[in-house]
Design a protein around this motif. Structure first.
Motif, PDB file in Angstrom:
ATOM      1  N   UNK A  78       0.839  -1.191   0.000  1.00 38.17           N
ATOM      2  CA  UNK A  78       0.000   0.000   0.000  1.00 38.17           C
ATOM      3  C   UNK A  78       0.879   1.247   0.000  1.00 38.17           C
ATOM      4  N   UNK A  79       0.508   2.217  -0.822  1.00 36.73           N
ATOM      5  CA  UNK A  79       1.340   3.400  -1.004  1.00 36.73           C
ATOM      6  C   UNK A  79       1.578   4.099   0.327  1.00 36.73           C
ATOM      7  N   UNK A  80       2.827   4.208   0.784  1.00 33.55           N
ATOM      8  CA  UNK A  80       3.092   4.700   2.137  1.00 33.55           C
ATOM      9  C   UNK A  80       2.682   6.149   2.337  1.00 33.55           C
ATOM     10  N   UNK A  81       2.764   6.975   1.270  1.00 33.77           N
ATOM     11  CA  UNK A  81       2.436   8.381   1.451  1.00 33.77           C
ATOM     12  C   UNK A  81       0.929   8.644   1.419  1.00 33.77           C
ATOM     13  N   UNK A  82       0.107   7.579   1.266  1.00 34.10           N
ATOM     14  CA  UNK A  82      -1.339   7.740   1.202  1.00 34.10           C
ATOM     15  C   UNK A  82      -1.987   6.891   2.281  1.00 34.10           C
ATOM     16  N   UNK A  83      -2.132   7.412   3.508  1.00 31.54           N
ATOM     17  CA  UNK A  83      -2.703   6.609   4.582  1.00 31.54           C
ATOM     18  C   UNK A  83      -4.162   6.259   4.330  1.00 31.54           C
ATOM     19  N   UNK A  84      -4.888   7.122   3.613  1.00 32.80           N
ATOM     20  CA  UNK A  84      -6.280   6.841   3.299  1.00 32.80           C
ATOM     21  C   UNK A  84      -6.362   6.144   1.950  1.00 32.80           C
ATOM     22  N   UNK A  85      -7.132   5.074   1.904  1.00 33.54           N
ATOM     23  CA  UNK A  85      -7.297   4.377   0.640  1.00 33.54           C
ATOM     24  C   UNK A  85      -7.967   5.315  -0.367  1.00 33.54           C
ATOM     25  N   UNK A  86      -7.468   5.374  -1.584  1.00 33.75           N
ATOM     26  CA  UNK A  86      -8.085   6.267  -2.560  1.00 33.75           C
ATOM     27  C   UNK A  86      -9.444   5.754  -3.009  1.00 33.75           C
ATOM     28  N   UNK A  87     -10.349   6.670  -3.289  1.00 32.19           N
ATOM     29  CA  UNK A  87     -11.583   6.303  -3.958  1.00 32.19           C
ATOM     30  C   UNK A  87     -11.237   5.921  -5.400  1.00 32.19           C
ATOM     31  N   UNK A  88     -12.053   5.062  -5.983  1.00 31.86           N
ATOM     32  CA  UNK A  88     -11.830   4.612  -7.354  1.00 31.86           C
ATOM     33  C   UNK A  88     -13.097   4.881  -8.163  1.00 31.86           C
ATOM     34  N   UNK A  89     -12.962   5.585  -9.285  1.00 30.95           N
ATOM     35  CA  UNK A  89     -14.062   5.780 -10.222  1.00 30.95           C
ATOM     36  C   UNK A  89     -13.625   5.200 -11.564  1.00 30.95           C
ATOM     37  N   UNK A  90     -14.291   4.151 -11.990  1.00 36.20           N
ATOM     38  CA  UNK A  90     -13.993   3.487 -13.255  1.00 36.20           C
ATOM     39  C   UNK A  90     -15.140   3.775 -14.224  1.00 36.20           C
ATOM     40  N   UNK A  91     -14.849   4.534 -15.274  1.00 38.86           N
ATOM     41  CA  UNK A  91     -15.864   4.913 -16.262  1.00 38.86           C
ATOM     42  C   UNK A  91     -15.601   4.110 -17.532  1.00 38.86           C
ATOM     43  N   UNK A  92     -16.601   3.359 -17.947  1.00 41.90           N
ATOM     44  CA  UNK A  92     -16.464   2.416 -19.064  1.00 41.90           C
ATOM     45  C   UNK A  92     -17.508   2.762 -20.110  1.00 41.90           C
ATOM     46  N   UNK A  93     -17.066   3.246 -21.263  1.00 42.12           N
ATOM     47  CA  UNK A  93     -17.981   3.577 -22.345  1.00 42.12           C
ATOM     48  C   UNK A  93     -18.284   2.326 -23.167  1.00 42.12           C
ATOM     49  N   UNK A  94     -19.200   2.458 -24.109  1.00 38.95           N
ATOM     50  CA  UNK A  94     -19.637   1.316 -24.920  1.00 38.95           C
ATOM     51  C   UNK A  94     -19.455   1.637 -26.403  1.00 38.95           C
ATOM     52  N   UNK A  95     -18.695   0.806 -27.114  1.00 44.44           N
ATOM     53  CA  UNK A  95     -18.468   0.958 -28.559  1.00 44.44           C
ATOM     54  C   UNK A  95     -17.803   2.290 -28.912  1.00 44.44           C
ATOM     55  N   UNK A  96     -17.021   2.832 -28.038  1.00 44.77           N
ATOM     56  CA  UNK A  96     -16.363   4.112 -28.298  1.00 44.77           C
ATOM     57  C   UNK A  96     -15.064   3.874 -29.058  1.00 44.77           C
TER      58      UNK A  96
END
Length: 480
Positions: free
Chosen positions: A29-47
């Motif tokens: 786990x990244x030592x300089x980031x004590x808080x787990x990052x939020x993750x936003x995964x945006x997946x388009x269709x047929x782009x």
């Protein structure tokens, strides 16, 4: 209904280039980031690869996506392993080639199977690490109860169970499909006859999830139904592009990305949120003006040429990934799960996966290339990618006949089938459009690519050579 499930798992992991990243990365786990990052995964269709301004689009504007690229890492060679909906999404969610998992093609309303619940999705991996998990949009990994998103690691779900053209108004198979269902969690809350508000509604639900989850780490999977046909756009973007309806739809998807980023900024979450943007496969070229752009790449959706499998790939994490970096190393959507595992300190799936963490690459480091494979149809190994090299295997593929008059009304033209009779090698660094076979000039590369192909055939099989893989698993299935 009772769930019918069987798994065939071998410990065959010695082959080069397969089942990487099998150890837990909790210690990384990244030592300089004590808080787990939020993750936003945006997946388009047929782009298409060329559908963003930063990737070459000129007839419509994508300022929010262009800014996203300016704020992070933009890939020139970012791939999906399968140029079709369900298979591509299975690979994304599990970090594993979908043909290994017995998920092929695009599941429709008649499917009695889906992604096996014994597979670990990104959502399940992160949920086990304390994340709130929400999905908005197109699922397409099984609409039966055991396979819905809420049974695959998501706390909440709002969206369509499969493609938005699987409805009674399909231009080629009218009345084959039932009314298009809209789900909230496990319940059908509506059937759609008008999709003009779909992108807006997805966006609003995504913003609601972010607001509700702001006090803990969260994973949002926003899988837009657009730009898959049939195209629909809200009044606020109708007629806004120079190109027409497809451009309008692209601009609304771009707006949606901007709304997500705006909400993160308002809540003070932007600096600790990682955003990933990509698509499931290339444009559906037979739809003419209702299809996207490949930026000159060969062919499109439904093929393993780069027009079908090379996608926009943007990764942003402020103060961690370099801003404005253009990455020329090859990567694939199967790498997203293990990358997120390393970043968040999450435990990797117990079953072997095929992707690897590309965190060093995202941080600006060079990584040793690994072979990536493009499978299509019923387990056909059609291409091998290794760094700048791509070998396309002999196979049949669909193409639009030269001289065809394209349409701009949502009605597709007809494909015809072409045969590639001999394996061809391409240097993608100088020939991204795959026009010149350089196999004769590079026999040592051909030998290496053939070796990778043989490893894949031994591991996952290959219908083209009638090879049976020794490390295949079963999809989930139901019987009534």
């Amino acid at each position: 209904m009772r769930f019918k499930n069987s798994i065939y798992l071998s410990l065959f992991t010695a082959l080069v280039g397969f089942t990487s990243c099998q150890n837990s990365s909790s210690e990384t786990e990244t030592p300089e980031t004590p808080d787990k990052p939020n993750i936003v995964l945006i997946f388009a269709d047929d782009m298409g690869y060329g559908d963003l301004g930063v990737y070459g689009a000129t007839q419509w504007k994508t300022p929010h996506l262009d800014q996203l690229a300016a704020d992070g890492v933009r890939f020139n060679q970012f791939y999906v392993p399968h140029a079709v909906c369900s298979a591509s999404r299975a690979a994304l969610m599990t970090g594993t080639y979908a043909n290994r998992l017995e998920i092929f093609g695009a599941l429709d309303h008649t499917a009695k199977h889906g992604l096996n619940p014994e597979e670990t999705t990104i959502a399940e991996m992160l949920k086990a690490n304390g994340y709130a998990t929400g999905m908005v949009g197109k699922w397409h990994l099984g609409h039966q109860a055991p396979f819905l998103p809420t049974e695959q690691g998501f706390d909440s779900y709002y969206g369509l169970p499969y493609s938005n053209d699987m409805w009674p108004h399909h231009p080629e198979v009218k009345d084959y499909y039932p009314p298009l269902p809209l789900y909230q969690n496990t319940a059908v809350i509506d059937t759609l006859d008008d999709q003009s508000m779909l992108t807006t509604n997805y966006t609003e639900k995504a913003l609601e999830f972010i607001e509700q989850s702001k006090d803990q780490p969260f994973f949002l999977y926003l899988a837009h139904s657009m730009t898959h046909v049939p195209l629909f756009v809200s009044e606020k973007f109708k007629g806004k592009s120079e190109q027409g309806l497809y451009g309008d739809v692209m601009m609304e998807v771009d707006w949606s990305v901007g709304q997500v980023r705006k909400k993160l900024e308002e809540l003070g979450l932007a600096d600790n949120t990682m955003i990933i943007f990509t698509s499931d496969n290339g444009p559906w070229l037979s739809y003419g003006g209702h299809a996207g752009l490949t930026a000159g790449l060969r062919e499109g959706k439904g093929t393993s040429w780069d027009g079908g499998i090379r996608e926009p790939g943007i990764f942003v994490w402020p103060n961690h990934f370099p801003a404005g970096k253009v990455e020329n190393q090859a990567a694939m959507t199967i790498d997203i799960l293990p990358t997120l595992a390393e970043i968040t300190g999450s435990k990797l799936p117990d079953l072997p996966i095929d992707g690897r963490s590309i965190l060093p690459m995202l941080e600006g480091q060079e990584m040793e290339p690994k072979p990536y494979y493009a499978y299509y149809n019923r387990n056909e190994l059609q291409a091998v990618i290794y760094g700048k090299w791509k070998m396309v295997m002999p196979h049949s593929y669909r193409s639009i006949p030269e001289g065809t008059v394209m349409r701009n009304d949502g009605i597709p033209v007809k494909y015809h089938m072409l045969n590639l009779d001999k394996a061809a090698l391409f240097d993608l660094s100088s020939d991204p459009n795959e026009t010149t076979d350089v196999a004769a000039k590079n026999p040592e590369i051909v030998a290496q690519m053939n070796q990778f192909a043989e490893q894949a055939r031994a591991d996952m099989g290959d219908a083209l050579t009638e090879s049976e893989g020794s490390n295949l698993r079963k999809h989930g299935a139901i019987e009534e």
